[in-house]
Write a protein that holds these residues in place. Structure first.
Motif, PDB file in Angstrom:
ATOM      1  N   LEU A  35     -19.478  54.545  20.534  1.00 54.52           N
ATOM      2  CA  LEU A  35     -18.626  54.587  19.351  1.00 54.52           C
ATOM      3  C   LEU A  35     -17.310  55.307  19.628  1.00 54.52           C
ATOM      4  O   LEU A  35     -16.429  55.314  18.784  1.00 54.52           O
ATOM      5  CB  LEU A  35     -19.354  55.283  18.192  1.00 54.52           C
ATOM      6  N   GLY A  36     -17.205  55.901  20.814  1.00 52.38           N
ATOM      7  CA  GLY A  36     -15.988  56.596  21.186  1.00 52.38           C
ATOM      8  C   GLY A  36     -15.894  57.957  20.539  1.00 52.38           C
ATOM      9  O   GLY A  36     -15.020  58.193  19.707  1.00 52.38           O
ATOM     10  N   ALA A  37     -16.811  58.818  20.905  1.00 49.60           N
ATOM     11  CA  ALA A  37     -16.821  60.176  20.359  1.00 49.60           C
ATOM     12  C   ALA A  37     -15.404  60.729  20.332  1.00 49.60           C
ATOM     13  O   ALA A  37     -14.712  60.742  21.340  1.00 49.60           O
ATOM     14  CB  ALA A  37     -17.742  61.061  21.186  1.00 49.60           C
ATOM     15  N   GLY A  38     -14.959  61.158  19.163  1.00 50.56           N
ATOM     16  CA  GLY A  38     -13.583  61.537  18.860  1.00 50.56           C
ATOM     17  C   GLY A  38     -12.846  62.406  19.855  1.00 50.56           C
ATOM     18  O   GLY A  38     -12.072  61.918  20.671  1.00 50.56           O
ATOM     19  N   GLN A  39     -13.055  63.677  19.823  1.00 50.33           N
ATOM     20  CA  GLN A  39     -12.295  64.608  20.636  1.00 50.33           C
ATOM     21  C   GLN A  39     -12.789  64.605  22.076  1.00 50.33           C
ATOM     22  O   GLN A  39     -13.950  64.339  22.344  1.00 50.33           O
ATOM     23  CB  GLN A  39     -12.405  66.014  20.054  1.00 50.33           C
ATOM     24  N   GLU A  40     -11.886  64.949  22.965  1.00 46.57           N
ATOM     25  CA  GLU A  40     -12.212  64.977  24.398  1.00 46.57           C
ATOM     26  C   GLU A  40     -13.395  65.907  24.676  1.00 46.57           C
ATOM     27  O   GLU A  40     -14.313  65.559  25.413  1.00 46.57           O
ATOM     28  CB  GLU A  40     -10.988  65.410  25.198  1.00 46.57           C
ATOM     29  N   ALA A  41     -13.382  67.085  24.070  1.00 42.60           N
ATOM     30  CA  ALA A  41     -14.468  68.046  24.299  1.00 42.60           C
ATOM     31  C   ALA A  41     -15.796  67.497  23.790  1.00 42.60           C
ATOM     32  O   ALA A  41     -16.836  67.676  24.425  1.00 42.60           O
ATOM     33  CB  ALA A  41     -14.145  69.371  23.619  1.00 42.60           C
ATOM     34  N   THR A  42     -15.768  66.808  22.669  1.00 44.90           N
ATOM     35  CA  THR A  42     -16.988  66.215  22.115  1.00 44.90           C
ATOM     36  C   THR A  42     -17.525  65.142  23.048  1.00 44.90           C
ATOM     37  O   THR A  42     -18.734  65.056  23.291  1.00 44.90           O
ATOM     38  CB  THR A  42     -16.710  65.611  20.727  1.00 44.90           C
ATOM     39  N   ARG A  43     -16.638  64.327  23.587  1.00 43.07           N
ATOM     40  CA  ARG A  43     -17.048  63.272  24.522  1.00 43.07           C
ATOM     41  C   ARG A  43     -17.659  63.883  25.778  1.00 43.07           C
ATOM     42  O   ARG A  43     -18.702  63.429  26.257  1.00 43.07           O
ATOM     43  CB  ARG A  43     -15.855  62.385  24.873  1.00 43.07           C
ATOM     44  N   ARG A  44     -17.021  64.931  26.302  1.00 42.49           N
ATOM     45  CA  ARG A  44     -17.550  65.592  27.506  1.00 42.49           C
ATOM     46  C   ARG A  44     -18.929  66.186  27.234  1.00 42.49           C
ATOM     47  O   ARG A  44     -19.832  66.100  28.068  1.00 42.49           O
ATOM     48  CB  ARG A  44     -16.588  66.679  27.996  1.00 42.49           C
ATOM     49  N   ASP A  45     -19.099  66.795  26.059  1.00 44.90           N
ATOM     50  CA  ASP A  45     -20.401  67.361  25.700  1.00 44.90           C
ATOM     51  C   ASP A  45     -21.461  66.267  25.622  1.00 44.90           C
ATOM     52  O   ASP A  45     -22.579  66.435  26.111  1.00 44.90           O
ATOM     53  CB  ASP A  45     -20.330  68.095  24.360  1.00 44.90           C
ATOM     54  N   ALA A  46     -21.113  65.151  24.996  1.00 45.52           N
ATOM     55  CA  ALA A  46     -22.063  64.041  24.868  1.00 45.52           C
ATOM     56  C   ALA A  46     -22.427  63.488  26.238  1.00 45.52           C
ATOM     57  O   ALA A  46     -23.598  63.179  26.498  1.00 45.52           O
ATOM     58  CB  ALA A  46     -21.484  62.946  23.982  1.00 45.52           C
ATOM     59  N   GLU A  47     -21.442  63.369  27.129  1.00 41.42           N
ATOM     60  CA  GLU A  47     -21.723  62.876  28.489  1.00 41.42           C
ATOM     61  C   GLU A  47     -22.630  63.845  29.233  1.00 41.42           C
ATOM     62  O   GLU A  47     -23.582  63.433  29.901  1.00 41.42           O
ATOM     63  CB  GLU A  47     -20.427  62.677  29.266  1.00 41.42           C
ATOM     64  N   PHE A  48     -22.337  65.137  29.116  1.00 42.08           N
ATOM     65  CA  PHE A  48     -23.155  66.152  29.787  1.00 42.08           C
ATOM     66  C   PHE A  48     -24.595  66.093  29.285  1.00 42.08           C
ATOM     67  O   PHE A  48     -25.545  66.071  30.072  1.00 42.08           O
ATOM     68  CB  PHE A  48     -22.573  67.553  29.552  1.00 42.08           C
ATOM     69  N   ASN A  49     -24.753  66.069  27.953  1.00 43.33           N
ATOM     70  CA  ASN A  49     -26.091  66.035  27.365  1.00 43.33           C
ATOM     71  C   ASN A  49     -26.835  64.757  27.729  1.00 43.33           C
ATOM     72  O   ASN A  49     -28.033  64.792  28.021  1.00 43.33           O
ATOM     73  CB  ASN A  49     -26.011  66.202  25.851  1.00 43.33           C
ATOM     74  N   ARG A  50     -26.122  63.629  27.729  1.00 40.99           N
ATOM     75  CA  ARG A  50     -26.741  62.358  28.115  1.00 40.99           C
ATOM     76  C   ARG A  50     -27.252  62.437  29.546  1.00 40.99           C
ATOM     77  O   ARG A  50     -28.392  62.050  29.841  1.00 40.99           O
ATOM     78  CB  ARG A  50     -25.726  61.221  27.989  1.00 40.99           C
ATOM     79  N   ASP A  51     -26.421  62.968  30.443  1.00 44.71           N
ATOM     80  CA  ASP A  51     -26.829  63.074  31.843  1.00 44.71           C
ATOM     81  C   ASP A  51     -27.999  64.034  32.020  1.00 44.71           C
ATOM     82  O   ASP A  51     -28.891  63.796  32.836  1.00 44.71           O
ATOM     83  CB  ASP A  51     -25.637  63.507  32.708  1.00 44.71           C
ATOM     84  N   LEU A  52     -28.017  65.108  31.230  1.00 46.65           N
ATOM     85  CA  LEU A  52     -29.125  66.055  31.286  1.00 46.65           C
ATOM     86  C   LEU A  52     -30.425  65.394  30.841  1.00 46.65           C
ATOM     87  O   LEU A  52     -31.470  65.546  31.479  1.00 46.65           O
ATOM     88  CB  LEU A  52     -28.824  67.270  30.407  1.00 46.65           C
ATOM     89  N   VAL A  53     -30.367  64.629  29.768  1.00 47.92           N
ATOM     90  CA  VAL A  53     -31.559  63.921  29.280  1.00 47.92           C
ATOM     91  C   VAL A  53     -32.035  62.921  30.326  1.00 47.92           C
ATOM     92  O   VAL A  53     -33.239  62.788  30.575  1.00 47.92           O
ATOM     93  CB  VAL A  53     -31.285  63.245  27.922  1.00 47.92           C
ATOM     94  N   LYS A  54     -31.104  62.231  30.980  1.00 44.25           N
ATOM     95  CA  LYS A  54     -31.490  61.290  32.042  1.00 44.25           C
ATOM     96  C   LYS A  54     -32.238  62.020  33.159  1.00 44.25           C
ATOM     97  O   LYS A  54     -33.247  61.527  33.670  1.00 44.25           O
ATOM     98  CB  LYS A  54     -30.257  60.587  32.616  1.00 44.25           C
ATOM     99  N   GLN A  55     -31.732  63.199  33.545  1.00 46.23           N
ATOM    100  CA  GLN A  55     -32.400  63.977  34.598  1.00 46.23           C
ATOM    101  C   GLN A  55     -33.797  64.394  34.166  1.00 46.23           C
ATOM    102  O   GLN A  55     -34.742  64.331  34.962  1.00 46.23           O
ATOM    103  CB  GLN A  55     -31.577  65.217  34.945  1.00 46.23           C
TER     104      GLN A  55
END
Length: 81
Positions: A35-55
């Motif tokens: 959906l294109g998480a709004g702010q850059e920091a929010t997007r980075r947090d979502a990417e980090f959390n997604r990658d953590l869940v994948k691990q």
């Protein structure tokens, strides 16, 4: 989009229940990123959390069936005391 806050007491303790929750979380992060998480920091947090869940999912899939080896060791040590 709303964020659901959960109490850690409500987390499943069995391997299959935990895997289901992790898969649910992964889907939510993927959706937020799509959906294109709004702010850059929010997007980075979502990417980090997604990658953590994948691990975590990868680690869980590498554990022996049942995935409760630590609990049995804890009960053994309690029984010996």
């Amino acid at each position: 989009m709303s964020v659901e806050v959960i109490d850690t007491e409500e987390l499943p303790t069995d391997g299959k229940g935990l895997r289901a929750k992790l898969e649910e979380a992964l889907a939510a992060y993927e959706k937020a990123l799509a959906l294109g998480a709004g702010q850059e920091a929010t997007r980075r947090d979502a990417e980090f959390n997604r990658d953590l869940v994948k691990q975590l999912l990868e680690q869980q899939s590498q554990q022996p069936e049942g995935g409760e080896g630590d609990e049995s060791q804890e009960s053994d040590s309690r029984n010996q005391a």
